[in-house]
Design an enzyme around this catalytic site. Structure first.
Site, PDB file in Angstrom:
ATOM      1  N   GLU A  93       0.805  -1.226   0.000  1.00  0.00           N
ATOM      2  CA  GLU A  93       0.000   0.000   0.000  1.00  0.00           C
ATOM      3  C   GLU A  93       0.839   1.278   0.000  1.00  0.00           C
ATOM      4  O   GLU A  93       0.481   2.244  -0.657  1.00  0.00           O
ATOM      5  CB  GLU A  93      -0.949   0.018   1.196  1.00  0.00           C
ATOM      6  CG  GLU A  93      -2.084  -0.975   1.100  1.00  0.00           C
ATOM      7  CD  GLU A  93      -3.088  -0.657   0.005  1.00  0.00           C
ATOM      8  OE1 GLU A  93      -3.038   0.427  -0.609  1.00  0.00           O
ATOM      9  OE2 GLU A  93      -3.943  -1.520  -0.254  1.00  0.00           O
ATOM     10  N   ASP A 127      -8.220   8.598  -4.422  1.00  0.00           N
ATOM     11  CA  ASP A 127      -8.025   7.304  -5.062  1.00  0.00           C
ATOM     12  C   ASP A 127      -9.362   6.565  -5.093  1.00  0.00           C
ATOM     13  O   ASP A 127      -9.918   6.238  -4.047  1.00  0.00           O
ATOM     14  CB  ASP A 127      -6.989   6.496  -4.271  1.00  0.00           C
ATOM     15  CG  ASP A 127      -6.831   5.084  -4.774  1.00  0.00           C
ATOM     16  OD1 ASP A 127      -6.670   4.893  -5.986  1.00  0.00           O
ATOM     17  OD2 ASP A 127      -6.877   4.160  -3.937  1.00  0.00           O
TER      18      ASP A 127
END
Length: 136
Positions: free
Chosen positions: A33, A44
């Protein structure tokens, strides 16, 4: 009636104890991540993703709102991990039909939400996690 409630509560506690993401899986998700860095929030897929685990607002709410705010928690690795662990405890058994969750299940839930391990699109996310998790 109390016995039925007590048995149900005991069963839920036992199931929760099986739904514990292991440290290696958690670290592989963190590396994937953010490179395991406290990244700031950035837009996002329909909302901001923040911090070590790229947590979203709804994920943070579902994990119990630790740390006072999404921004604060996501910058603190211990708080972020607490959130991810709580989220997995809450949702892992829903996704697995009662069997003990695997790292693949956890990764796909992390990426796709409570039913993430049933969503075909999250298989690609697992393919990013797997080399880390399966390494020596």
């Amino acid at each position: 009636m109390f016995k039925i409630f007590a048995i149900g509560l005991l069963f839920a506690m036992i199931m929760a104890s099986f739904a514990q993401i292991n440290d290696k899986c958690l670290q592989c998700i963190c590396k994937t991540e953010s490179g395991c860095r406290p990244l700031g929030c950035a837009f996002d897929v329909n909302s901001d993703s923040c911090g070590y685990y790229q947590l979203k607002q709804l994920y943070w709410v579902d994990c119990g709102k630790p740390g006072g705010s999404l921004a604060a928690c996501s910058k603190d690795k211990a708080c972020s991990e607490k959130c991810v662990r709580a989220y997995m405890t809450r949702y892992a058994s829903r996704c697995t039909g009662g069997r003990t969750p695997t790292c693949q299940d956890y990764a796909r839930i992390h990426n796709g939400g409570p039913n993430g391990c049933k969503i075909a699109a999250t298989a690609g996310y697992w393919n990013k996690i797997a080399p880390c998790y399966n390494s020596g």
